[in-house]
Design an enzyme around this catalytic site. Structure first.
Site, PDB file in Angstrom:
ATOM      1  N   ASP A  42       0.838  -1.203   0.000  1.00  0.00           N
ATOM      2  CA  ASP A  42       0.000   0.000   0.000  1.00  0.00           C
ATOM      3  C   ASP A  42       0.875   1.255   0.000  1.00  0.00           C
ATOM      4  O   ASP A  42       0.567   2.233  -0.684  1.00  0.00           O
ATOM      5  CB  ASP A  42      -0.916  -0.013   1.232  1.00  0.00           C
ATOM      6  CG  ASP A  42      -1.725  -1.296   1.318  1.00  0.00           C
ATOM      7  OD1 ASP A  42      -2.456  -1.588   0.360  1.00  0.00           O
ATOM      8  OD2 ASP A  42      -1.605  -2.023   2.316  1.00  0.00           O
ATOM      9  N   HIS A  57      -5.014  -3.163   6.381  1.00  0.00           N
ATOM     10  CA  HIS A  57      -4.869  -3.427   4.945  1.00  0.00           C
ATOM     11  C   HIS A  57      -6.257  -3.787   4.410  1.00  0.00           C
ATOM     12  O   HIS A  57      -6.622  -4.954   4.254  1.00  0.00           O
ATOM     13  CB  HIS A  57      -3.887  -4.566   4.694  1.00  0.00           C
ATOM     14  CG  HIS A  57      -3.827  -4.953   3.239  1.00  0.00           C
ATOM     15  ND1 HIS A  57      -3.327  -4.126   2.266  1.00  0.00           N
ATOM     16  CD2 HIS A  57      -4.244  -6.069   2.591  1.00  0.00           C
ATOM     17  CE1 HIS A  57      -3.427  -4.707   1.084  1.00  0.00           C
ATOM     18  NE2 HIS A  57      -3.994  -5.889   1.261  1.00  0.00           N
TER      19      HIS A  57
HETATM   20  C1  LMR Z   1      -3.901  -6.441  -2.690  1.00  0.00           C
HETATM   21  O1  LMR Z   1      -3.839  -5.462  -1.956  1.00  0.00           O
HETATM   22  O2  LMR Z   1      -3.495  -6.430  -3.856  1.00  0.00           O
HETATM   23  C2  LMR Z   1      -4.556  -7.690  -2.176  1.00  0.00           C
HETATM   24  O3  LMR Z   1      -4.513  -7.725  -0.796  1.00  0.00           O
HETATM   25  C3  LMR Z   1      -5.930  -7.792  -2.704  1.00  0.00           C
HETATM   26  C4  LMR Z   1      -6.668  -8.970  -2.205  1.00  0.00           C
HETATM   27  O4  LMR Z   1      -7.725  -8.766  -1.589  1.00  0.00           O
HETATM   28  O5  LMR Z   1      -6.217 -10.098  -2.404  1.00  0.00           O
END
Ligand code: LMR
Length: 436
Positions: A248, A276
């Protein structure tokens, strides 16, 4: 973060406080070469390849000898790789466990670990790869590819399906394996299923890993999985557990760079706060571009508050729509970044984001959850929180929202953290980045 699939269905999940049925099966351990078809104790025993000469000096087993060993393919060696290291100017070997090792993220990550780009070109490593019964063949395939890559720093590869064996004495545990949310599955059910997996991982680490093991939780929902894991591992400092929010942070840096028209290496001091999930808070208030506050460079506050924030929060989902699957390569890169941030000193004045245990935090975030915050490291594997960041009303309100979500997730998994009965009142808009 994105998840690698485990083959357990809810009905197959083991009861708590017992080893999973998976771990009753044999473990396969390859030390560049051996397969041990035997449960504990783990051991290394080398047999003699046809064109190799046996020497008594090199036959000493590193660990207890297993009763039966079998060489793997053409790679059987006659020597003890650990003993050989004494003649080199390398550090002592470290053991790194990776769960979900046959998945896509791992397939990118393992080769980076083996190349030396993560822990350094003087750091030999042993890889311990954990999979599930269903991924046993695939694990062997991964091990074969690692062998075929002839990485000098990769001294051992072990594969298995028993966390109590794979995690033996590991110094790092990169926990990627988790079950993705299936169609029609309630988020509470996902929390429960993956929570059980992470409770089991925590117990195994607690029982057999190095007591200073550093644990990076990648499988979603990674913050709460990390909380469950650490609660089930009381002998390991809670501070050693991380939930991966570095992807992120990287996404936020990329978006700021794009908007400012600079290359992304000019963007620093970016914090991801909280979970997250789509409530995560990419902090533009304290971030800098070319050393200047972002708000001095990007004067479009509406863009920062709305578009930028949402773009970072939902990037994982957009990527899934395009790719048809979760991010894998960029997740692996961000795991590398997250580890490197802990094993190399943080550049002066900068920091990095990682999800950490909140007790004693200086921002008034509720205790006893795993929340992403700004951290610095001296490069010794530990970190300290950066404590003087500015928090304005906008940021405070966002922090409260992501904190509330994590507290709700925690109530939902109380049965897995030893805190009584679970009570699930998750906010309706609670979502993983990939769930929109
Ligand atoms: C991401 O941020 O790309 C993953 O965590 C998305 C997910 O929900 O698998």
């Amino acid at each position: 973060m994105a998840t690698a699939k485990l083959s357990l269905s809810p009905a197959e999940l083991p009861p708590l406080r017992q080893k999973s049925s998976l771990i009753e099966a044999n473990t396969v351990r390859i030390s560049r070469l051996q397969i041990i078809r035997q449960r504990k104790p783990l051991g290394v025993h080398c047999s003699v390849a046809p064109n190799q000469v046996e020497s008594s000096a090199v036959r000493t087993p590193v660990l207890d000898s297993p009763k039966k060993t079998e060489c793997y393919g053409v790679f059987c060696t006659t020597y003890d790789l650990r003993a050989e290291e004494e003649t080199k100017s390398w550090k002592s070997i470290i053991s790194i466990a990776v769960s979900g090792a046959a998945g896509m993220i791992s397939n990118h990550l393992l080769f980076k670990l083996a190349s030396g780009e993560v822990f350094g070109m003087d750091q030999p490593i042993a890889l311990r790869l954990l999979g599930s019964e269903r991924s046993r063949q695939a694990l062997e395939g991964v091990a074969m590819e690692l062998e075929d890559s002839l990485y000098p720093l990769l001294r051992e590869v072990s594969i298995g399906i028993d966390p109590y064996e794979i995690y033996q004495d590991v110094e790092w545990a990169l926990l990627i394996g988790a079950k993705p949310r299936g169609p029609g599955m309630e988020r509470a059910a996902l929390l429960d299923i993956n929570g059980q997996i992470y409770a089991e991982q925590g117990k195994a680490l607690n029982a057999v890993a190095s007591q200073n093991v550093k644990v990076m939780v990648v499988g979603n929902p990674c913050n709460t999985n990390a909380l469950i894991c650490l609660k089930n591992a009381p002998n390991i400092p809670a501070k050693n557990f991380h939930a991966l929010t570095r992807l992120d942070e990287n996404r936020a840096k990329c978006q700021l760079a794009l908007k400012a028209g600079v290359f992304y290496d000019k963007v620093s001091n970016v914090t991801i706060w909280g979970n997250h999930s789509t409530t995560q808070v990419p902090d533009f208030l304290n971030a800098r571009i070319n050393g200047r506050p972002v708000k001095e460079v990007i004067k479009d506050t509406k863009w920062l508050e709305e578009e930028f924030t949402e773009r970072v929060q939902k990037r994982g989902g957009v990527l899934i729509q395009k790719w048809g699957r979760s991010s894998a390569a960029s997740t692996a890169v961000s795991i590398v970044d997250a580890i490197r941030s802990l094993v190399t000193p943080t550049p002066e004045g900068d920091w990095f984001s990682t999800g950490v245990y909140t007790n004693g935090n200086p921002y008034g975030i509720a205790d006893d959850i795993v929340f992403s915050m700004p951290c610095r490291s001296r490069g010794d594997g530990n970190y300290e929180l950066v404590d003087n960041l500015q928090i304005d009303d906008f940021l405070r309100a966002r922090l409260q929202k992501t904190e509330a979500e994590l507290l709700a997730e925690k109530r939902c998994v109380a049965h897995l953290t030893g805190e009584g009965n679970a009570f699930c009142d998750l906010p309706e808009d609670t979502m993983l980045p990939g769930e929109q």
